[in-house]
Write an enzyme that holds these catalytic residues in place. Structure first.
Site, PDB file in Angstrom:
ATOM      1  N   GLY A 297     -21.407  29.191  53.694  1.00  0.00           N
ATOM      2  CA  GLY A 297     -21.245  30.238  52.931  1.00  0.00           C
ATOM      3  C   GLY A 297     -19.430  29.965  51.727  1.00  0.00           C
ATOM      4  O   GLY A 297     -19.422  28.535  52.417  1.00  0.00           O
ATOM      5  N   PHE A 298     -18.885  30.139  51.681  1.00  0.00           N
ATOM      6  CA  PHE A 298     -17.906  29.230  50.345  1.00  0.00           C
ATOM      7  C   PHE A 298     -16.481  29.554  52.083  1.00  0.00           C
ATOM      8  O   PHE A 298     -16.654  30.075  52.880  1.00  0.00           O
ATOM      9  CB  PHE A 298     -17.013  30.909  50.471  1.00  0.00           C
ATOM     10  CG  PHE A 298     -17.766  30.695  48.489  1.00  0.00           C
ATOM     11  CD1 PHE A 298     -17.674  29.990  47.716  1.00  0.00           C
ATOM     12  CD2 PHE A 298     -18.136  32.293  48.528  1.00  0.00           C
ATOM     13  CE1 PHE A 298     -18.164  30.010  46.416  1.00  0.00           C
ATOM     14  CE2 PHE A 298     -19.357  32.699  46.932  1.00  0.00           C
ATOM     15  CZ  PHE A 298     -19.257  31.286  45.732  1.00  0.00           C
ATOM     16  N   SER A 299     -15.563  28.718  51.525  1.00  0.00           N
ATOM     17  CA  SER A 299     -14.730  28.280  52.020  1.00  0.00           C
ATOM     18  C   SER A 299     -14.540  29.570  52.610  1.00  0.00           C
ATOM     19  O   SER A 299     -13.888  29.906  51.409  1.00  0.00           O
ATOM     20  CB  SER A 299     -13.572  27.076  51.671  1.00  0.00           C
ATOM     21  OG  SER A 299     -12.251  26.921  52.382  1.00  0.00           O
ATOM     22  N   GLY A 300     -13.581  29.695  53.440  1.00  0.00           N
ATOM     23  CA  GLY A 300     -12.694  31.369  53.810  1.00  0.00           C
ATOM     24  C   GLY A 300     -14.138  32.256  53.750  1.00  0.00           C
ATOM     25  O   GLY A 300     -13.670  33.300  54.787  1.00  0.00           O
ATOM     26  N   ALA A 301     -15.385  32.101  54.249  1.00  0.00           N
ATOM     27  CA  ALA A 301     -16.116  32.976  53.745  1.00  0.00           C
ATOM     28  C   ALA A 301     -16.147  33.559  55.503  1.00  0.00           C
ATOM     29  O   ALA A 301     -16.679  35.148  56.332  1.00  0.00           O
ATOM     30  CB  ALA A 301     -17.622  33.276  53.634  1.00  0.00           C
TER      31      ALA A 301
ATOM     32  N   LYS B 277     -17.428  31.051  58.526  1.00  0.00           N
ATOM     33  CA  LYS B 277     -18.266  30.545  59.182  1.00  0.00           C
ATOM     34  C   LYS B 277     -17.918  30.242  60.147  1.00  0.00           C
ATOM     35  O   LYS B 277     -18.490  29.979  60.632  1.00  0.00           O
ATOM     36  CB  LYS B 277     -18.738  29.234  58.055  1.00  0.00           C
ATOM     37  CG  LYS B 277     -19.495  29.833  57.021  1.00  0.00           C
ATOM     38  CD  LYS B 277     -19.673  28.534  56.323  1.00  0.00           C
ATOM     39  CE  LYS B 277     -18.438  27.829  55.619  1.00  0.00           C
ATOM     40  NZ  LYS B 277     -17.415  28.592  54.630  1.00  0.00           N
TER      41      LYS B 277
ATOM     42  N   SER C 159     -21.758  23.859  53.272  1.00  0.00           N
ATOM     43  CA  SER C 159     -23.343  23.452  52.577  1.00  0.00           C
ATOM     44  C   SER C 159     -23.521  24.235  50.937  1.00  0.00           C
ATOM     45  O   SER C 159     -24.801  24.883  51.098  1.00  0.00           O
ATOM     46  CB  SER C 159     -24.032  22.389  53.666  1.00  0.00           C
ATOM     47  OG  SER C 159     -24.284  24.021  54.205  1.00  0.00           O
TER      48      SER C 159
END
EC number: 2.7.1.25
Length: 200
Positions: A33-37, A39, A107
């Site tokens: 997922g996006f940065s900050g999502a 993960k 990714s």
């Protein structure tokens, strides 16, 4: 150049043996997922719950891996692919060792994630889409990276001037802009239980 003078050396203890000793299955939980999502937060929280259940685990986090194994890679498309290839190979080793392996990497390319899926046996790669709107991720901006990207200080930043290809058919989707961390953790654990990866 890859050496031609190498031969695969077979071990006497197999993946099945290690899983039997551990008392549970092993697989890759691939959080993308996006940065900050969320993960990293989610993978760490899920690992904590799995550890409580006596499951052998390890988290491979994007930033952490870039401090060591992948410290010679940048963020060009080619380097991103190599980053994922290497971590895929490491994850494959962990699965062979019988360890439930959690990976937290942006990714951004489907092809790269599918490359890792192809490295392991069927059912050993579980793609978990940590879905969160770009607007929310940018609002959170825990590392201040979106601000830098908007100011032109960072080039090739996913979601700003580099693409993110959302999973087409992930094993699980958690929506971290609509769920609490506890709810997202519960969703992952419920999925693992329903599919027989862990016991209640």
């Amino acid at each position: 150049m890859k050496s031609k003078n190498i031969v695969w050396h077979k071990a006497q203890i197999t993946k099945r043996d290690r899983r039997r000793l551990n008392g549970h299955k092993s697989a890759i939980l691939w959080f993308t997922g996006f940065s900050g999502a969320g993960k990293s937060s989610l993978s760490v929280a899920v690992e904590k719950e799995l550890h409580k259940r006596g499951i052998r685990t390890y988290v491979l986090d994007g930033d952490n891996v870039r401090h060591g194994l992948n410290n010679n890679l940048g963020f060009s498309p080619e380097d991103r692919t190599e980053n994922i290839r290497r971590i895929g190979e490491v994850s494959k080793l962990f699965v062979d060792a019988g360890v439930m392996t959690l990976t937290a990497f942006i990714s951004p390319y489907r092809e790269d994630r599918n490359m890792v899926r192809e490295m392991v046996d069927d059912g050993e790669f579980l793609e978990i889409y940590v879905k969160c709107s770009l607007e929310e991720c940018e609002k959170r901006d825990p590392k201040g990276l979106y601000k830098k990207a908007r100011n032109g200080e960072i080039k090739g930043f996913t979601g700003i001037d580099a693409p993110y290809e959302a999973p087409a058919d992930p094993e699980l989707v958690v929506e971290t802009d609509k769920e609490t961390l506890r709810e997202s953790v519960a969703a992952v654990l419920n999925f693992l239980q329903e599919k027989g990866y862990i016991q209640e």
